[in-house]
Design a protein around this motif. Structure first.
Motif, PDB file in Angstrom:
ATOM      1  N   LYS A 278     -27.179 -35.167  43.792  1.00 29.73           N
ATOM      2  CA  LYS A 278     -26.185 -36.219  43.583  1.00 29.73           C
ATOM      3  C   LYS A 278     -25.066 -35.813  42.631  1.00 29.73           C
ATOM      4  N   ALA A 279     -25.070 -34.603  42.159  1.00 29.67           N
ATOM      5  CA  ALA A 279     -24.138 -34.170  41.114  1.00 29.67           C
ATOM      6  C   ALA A 279     -22.680 -34.381  41.519  1.00 29.67           C
ATOM      7  N   PRO A 280     -21.784 -34.633  40.548  1.00 29.69           N
ATOM      8  CA  PRO A 280     -20.354 -34.727  40.850  1.00 29.69           C
ATOM      9  C   PRO A 280     -19.801 -33.364  41.266  1.00 29.69           C
ATOM     10  N   VAL A 281     -19.084 -33.334  42.384  1.00 29.91           N
ATOM     11  CA  VAL A 281     -18.650 -32.057  42.943  1.00 29.91           C
ATOM     12  C   VAL A 281     -17.227 -32.139  43.484  1.00 29.91           C
ATOM     13  N   TYR A 282     -16.614 -30.953  43.619  1.00 31.33           N
ATOM     14  CA  TYR A 282     -15.370 -30.701  44.345  1.00 31.33           C
ATOM     15  C   TYR A 282     -14.190 -31.543  43.860  1.00 31.33           C
ATOM     16  N   PRO A 283     -13.821 -31.440  42.580  1.00 29.25           N
ATOM     17  CA  PRO A 283     -12.662 -32.197  42.087  1.00 29.25           C
ATOM     18  C   PRO A 283     -11.382 -31.754  42.771  1.00 29.25           C
ATOM     19  N   ARG A 284     -10.530 -32.715  43.062  1.00 30.15           N
ATOM     20  CA  ARG A 284      -9.214 -32.418  43.624  1.00 30.15           C
ATOM     21  C   ARG A 284      -8.167 -33.218  42.849  1.00 30.15           C
ATOM     22  N   LEU A 285      -7.227 -32.474  42.306  1.00 32.39           N
ATOM     23  CA  LEU A 285      -6.152 -33.061  41.515  1.00 32.39           C
ATOM     24  C   LEU A 285      -5.018 -33.506  42.428  1.00 32.39           C
ATOM     25  N   ALA A 286      -4.255 -34.475  41.957  1.00 31.86           N
ATOM     26  CA  ALA A 286      -3.031 -34.886  42.643  1.00 31.86           C
ATOM     27  C   ALA A 286      -2.098 -35.528  41.634  1.00 31.86           C
TER      28      ALA A 286
ATOM     29  N   THR B  47      -9.912 -36.751  41.746  1.00 32.91           N
ATOM     30  CA  THR B  47     -10.811 -37.353  42.726  1.00 32.91           C
ATOM     31  C   THR B  47     -11.978 -36.403  42.961  1.00 32.91           C
ATOM     32  N   TRP B  48     -13.184 -36.963  43.047  1.00 30.99           N
ATOM     33  CA  TRP B  48     -14.354 -36.125  43.320  1.00 30.99           C
ATOM     34  C   TRP B  48     -15.387 -36.922  44.102  1.00 30.99           C
ATOM     35  N   THR B  49     -16.450 -36.241  44.510  1.00 30.07           N
ATOM     36  CA  THR B  49     -17.505 -36.842  45.323  1.00 30.07           C
ATOM     37  C   THR B  49     -18.834 -36.722  44.594  1.00 30.07           C
ATOM     38  N   SER B  50     -19.663 -37.743  44.724  1.00 24.52           N
ATOM     39  CA  SER B  50     -21.011 -37.679  44.146  1.00 24.52           C
ATOM     40  C   SER B  50     -21.956 -38.525  44.983  1.00 24.52           C
ATOM     41  N   GLY B  51     -23.215 -38.520  44.587  1.00 21.48           N
ATOM     42  CA  GLY B  51     -24.209 -39.372  45.224  1.00 21.48           C
ATOM     43  C   GLY B  51     -24.516 -40.620  44.448  1.00 21.48           C
TER      44      GLY B  51
ATOM     45  N   SER C  96     -10.047 -40.992  38.979  1.00 21.64           N
ATOM     46  CA  SER C  96      -9.656 -41.359  37.628  1.00 21.64           C
ATOM     47  C   SER C  96      -8.224 -40.888  37.390  1.00 21.64           C
ATOM     48  N   PHE C  97      -7.530 -41.552  36.465  1.00 19.07           N
ATOM     49  CA  PHE C  97      -6.137 -41.221  36.188  1.00 19.07           C
ATOM     50  C   PHE C  97      -6.001 -40.782  34.733  1.00 19.07           C
ATOM     51  N   LEU C  98      -5.484 -39.569  34.554  1.00 23.03           N
ATOM     52  CA  LEU C  98      -5.255 -39.006  33.226  1.00 23.03           C
ATOM     53  C   LEU C  98      -3.776 -39.219  32.915  1.00 23.03           C
ATOM     54  N   LYS C  99      -3.492 -40.059  31.912  1.00 27.60           N
ATOM     55  CA  LYS C  99      -2.135 -40.558  31.709  1.00 27.60           C
ATOM     56  C   LYS C  99      -1.513 -40.014  30.427  1.00 27.60           C
ATOM     57  N   ASP C 100      -0.180 -40.189  30.358  1.00 24.19           N
ATOM     58  CA  ASP C 100       0.611 -39.804  29.184  1.00 24.19           C
ATOM     59  C   ASP C 100       0.419 -38.337  28.828  1.00 24.19           C
TER      60      ASP C 100
ATOM     61  N   VAL D 200      -9.342 -43.055  57.922  1.00 20.28           N
ATOM     62  CA  VAL D 200     -10.182 -43.499  56.808  1.00 20.28           C
ATOM     63  C   VAL D 200     -10.524 -42.344  55.874  1.00 20.28           C
ATOM     64  N   LEU D 201     -10.876 -41.199  56.436  1.00 12.23           N
ATOM     65  CA  LEU D 201     -11.273 -40.065  55.590  1.00 12.23           C
ATOM     66  C   LEU D 201     -10.113 -39.544  54.763  1.00 12.23           C
ATOM     67  N   SER D 202      -8.944 -39.356  55.391  1.00 12.51           N
ATOM     68  CA  SER D 202      -7.801 -38.818  54.644  1.00 12.51           C
ATOM     69  C   SER D 202      -7.351 -39.784  53.564  1.00 12.51           C
ATOM     70  N   GLU D 203      -7.490 -41.074  53.811  1.00  8.76           N
ATOM     71  CA  GLU D 203      -7.060 -42.074  52.835  1.00  8.76           C
ATOM     72  C   GLU D 203      -8.041 -42.194  51.669  1.00  8.76           C
ATOM     73  N   THR D 204      -9.289 -41.763  51.875  1.00 12.60           N
ATOM     74  CA  THR D 204     -10.325 -41.944  50.868  1.00 12.60           C
ATOM     75  C   THR D 204     -10.645 -40.662  50.114  1.00 12.60           C
ATOM     76  N   MET D 205     -10.701 -39.544  50.804  1.00 11.73           N
ATOM     77  CA  MET D 205     -11.129 -38.284  50.187  1.00 11.73           C
ATOM     78  C   MET D 205     -10.072 -37.687  49.269  1.00 11.73           C
ATOM     79  N   PHE D 206      -8.791 -38.011  49.511  1.00 10.64           N
ATOM     80  CA  PHE D 206      -7.696 -37.487  48.702  1.00 10.64           C
ATOM     81  C   PHE D 206      -6.842 -38.646  48.192  1.00 10.64           C
ATOM     82  N   TYR D 207      -6.353 -38.491  46.965  1.00 10.50           N
ATOM     83  CA  TYR D 207      -5.413 -39.471  46.422  1.00 10.50           C
ATOM     84  C   TYR D 207      -3.989 -38.999  46.673  1.00 10.50           C
ATOM     85  N   VAL D 208      -3.122 -39.916  47.060  1.00  3.98           N
ATOM     86  CA  VAL D 208      -1.674 -39.672  47.096  1.00  3.98           C
ATOM     87  C   VAL D 208      -0.991 -40.875  46.468  1.00  3.98           C
TER      88      VAL D 208
END
Length: 613
Positions: free
Chosen positions: A168-176, A187-191, A244-248, A392-400
């Motif tokens: 269930k570990a958090p995996v495959y972070p993708r920045l945007a 954005t990342w995926t976990s169980g 999650s959003f890293l701001k400022d 559905v997948l493109s809208e959920t797996m990646f943030y834009v």
């Protein structure tokens, strides 16, 4: 195997179903497997043994498994299927049409390989071995040996289960890029669902104290899919997708981050640490480097699943970007992301493949036909290219940073660049919501701060010499440039990029089908017309060019590759086209232009004036 288990497996295997839709033009390897024809042929002397049984003991999210297998009646058509969850007979779904009789098994292998792939004498000895790479996908795995080929599979042996130490570990972070220039999304995926753990990112400037930012959680169900195979044999639970959003953020500063989940027992699960460089201030004059490509797809490092030549292109493109990672600031992947085509497990495979890139750089996507198109769902094209995913997948797996991710058009800035990303799977013609967005995106850029105005879309709305367009008597999507060319010209779009056609092509600066200026490797002075670039050779099988070459077609390359844009300052931009096979530059041009040149008029780029006082 017990008699009860044997009877259950017989019952399930005889009720396997097909995807219920035509094969998606041969682009998804798993679609070749006629799983609905599977029968039980377990043999007392056949076996599949897998080792090790537990993977990722050092915290890694990918690991290798060695298979040893034997079958007394071998053939060159025998194959190994990798199933996850391991109990692949437990997924039952409703029929897609009245002709199908429940119960129906909705499962397909997540990858496969022929039994003789690395054992040349398997046909003679009936014994073989294979090394396969697995990634952490939240569930356990089993390995099944089939005879009868892909079209008439007969199950002869199944291995014991293999699992990751922490599935269930958090995996495959993708920045945007976020909606603001000084905001980065992760954005990342976990169980872990929201009832099990609280997701967050722990982050901060390198060497400084760290803070925590909470993450939102999304998922979707089989019923979210629009059709087969996504609703049937291609369905696999996607786990939970967190953002999650890293701001400022401070411009140009290096930050470190890691993904965390606080469990209900107050213990923590962590990813490894990652780092990224924050975006420059809009208009900042510094070296800025952008990579652009489309149609990459995914491939397997172990050689499995491949039959349509995706592997050399997709993996080579990925490897070249990883190799040059320190010299890239942002990546734009303009549609046809992973060609899952309704086989949901492949999105995990893709995000794992690009993790070294997407975890360190903003990885911005556009949407293509293989993510969105499905009849009756509001897509502009009523075909089945998405395999039932219907976006559905493109809208959920990646943030834009779109206002509405179901309408995946948006703008984003990076330093001296202003990018307008269109969604060709929705109507872009005058009078539509998207047309209004495009005009607003192009018209509101401050060219003194951001001189480099770039338009991007998946399908070719400009110019292409693809033979399939030529067969239709055109060089673009219907109503493509006719709807948009006056906007590109009026607002002086420097370069328009497109995918969809799996090759590379560059035009002269062209407007209304005419070269306003001859093609060259160097352009200076005022803007005259937009240069159009097809860069759809990210990895999917290549497309041919027409035999007759148009006057506007300046450079063509029938190979895999990508584009790198380098803005040296406000007055010099370099485009380089590199092949994925060797990373060498095969085409390039420079634009040299001062701000006073941007103000100058070109054909149809300035409003009408009058001499009246």
């Amino acid at each position: 195997m017990s008699l009860r288990s044997l009877n259950l497996l017989v019952m399930i295997l005889v009720t396997l179903l097909s995807s219920g839709a035509g094969k998606p033009s041969g682009e998804q390897p798993l679609s070749r497997i006629e799983i609905h024809k599977s029968t039980l042929a377990l043999h007392d002397s056949a076996y599949v043994e897998a080792s090790p049984r537990v993977l990722g003991l050092q915290g890694q999210n990918s690991d290798w498994v060695t298979l040893q297998y034997s079958y007394p009646s071998p053939s060159n058509d025998d194959w190994i299927g990798v199933f996850s969850p391991a109990s692949f007979s437990s997924s039952i779904c409703l029929p897609e049409n009245p002709k199908e009789s429940p119960p129906l098994l909705c499962t397909a292998p997540i990858k496969y390989q022929y039994a003789n792939y690395t054992t040349s004498d398997y046909r003679n000895t009936g014994k073989g071995s294979l090394k396969l790479q697995l990634i952490n996908q939240r569930e356990d795995f089993s390995f099944a040996l089939f005879s009868g080929g892909l079209s008439n599979p007969k199950l002869v042996a199944v291995s014991k289960k293999v699992t990751f130490a922490n599935p269930k570990a958090p995996v495959y972070p993708r920045l945007a890029q976020g909606k603001l220039w000084n905001e980065m999304s992760v954005t990342w995926t976990s169980g872990y669902g929201i009832n099990e753990a609280e997701p967050f990112v722990e982050w901060g400037a390198r060497g400084d104290s760290q803070v925590r930012s909470p993450a939102g959680t999304l998922t979707f169900s089989r019923n979210s899919m629009c059709g087969a195979p996504a609703r049937t044999v291609g369905w696999r639970d996607p786990g939970f997708i967190h953002t999650s959003f890293l701001k400022d953020l401070w411009p140009n500063k290096m930050y470190t981050y890691k993904l965390g989940h606080k469990l209900i027992n107050d213990s923590y699960v962590w990813s490894r640490s990652y780092s990224f460089k924050a975006s420059p201030y809009p208009g900042q004059d510094s070296l800025q480097q952008v990579v652009i490509f489309g149609d990459m797809g995914k491939a397997e490092a172990d050689g499995s699943n491949e039959y349509n030549n995706f592997q050399p292109g997709s993996l080579n493109t990925t490897y070249q970007l990883i190799k040059d990672l320190k010299n890239i600031d942002i990546v734009l992947h303009i549609g046809d992301i992973c060609y899952a085509n309704g086989y949901i497990s492949q999105w995990d495979q893709f995000t794992s493949q690009i993790e070294p890139i997407a975890s360190a750089l903003p990885y911005m996507i556009g949407r293509g036909n293989h993510e969105r198109d499905w009849p009756g769902t509001g897509s502009f094209y009523q075909n089945t290219d998405s395999g039932g995913e219907c976006g559905v997948l493109s809208e959920t797996m990646f943030y834009v940073p779109a206002e509405n991710r179901a309408k995946l058009w948006y703008s984003t800035d990076y330093g001296m660049f202003h990018f307008c990303i269109a969604d060709t799977e929705h109507d872009w013609r005058p009078g539509t919501e998207q047309y209004s967005f495009i005009e607003h995106c192009l018209s509101t850029v401050d060219r003194q701060k951001q001189p480099w105005l770039i338009f991007l879309a998946h399908r070719v709305l400009g110019y292409s010499s693809a033979d399939f367009y030529g067969d239709e008597g055109t060089s673009e999507e219907p109503m493509g440039r006719e709807s948009l060319q006056e906007l590109w010209q009026k607002y002086k779009v420097d370069i328009a990029f497109f995918g969809h056609v799996h090759n590379y092509e560059r035009t002269c600066p062209v407007y209304q089908n005419t070269c306003i200026r001859n093609g060259s490797n160097y352009y200076s002075g005022p803007f005259e017309a937009t240069t159009h670039v097809v860069v759809g050779g990210g990895g999917a099988s290549l497309a041919d060019f027409t035999t007759v070459r148009a006057r506007w077609s300046y450079y063509q390359d029938h190979d895999y590759g990508f584009v790198k844009l380098t803005a040296f300052n406000h007055s010099m931009l370099l485009l380089e086209y590199k092949r994925s096979s060797d990373g060498r530059v095969y085409d390039h041009f420079i634009i040299s232009r001062d701000y006073r040149d941007v103000l100058g008029c070109a054909v149809d780029s300035c409003s009408r004036t009058t001499l009246a006082s």
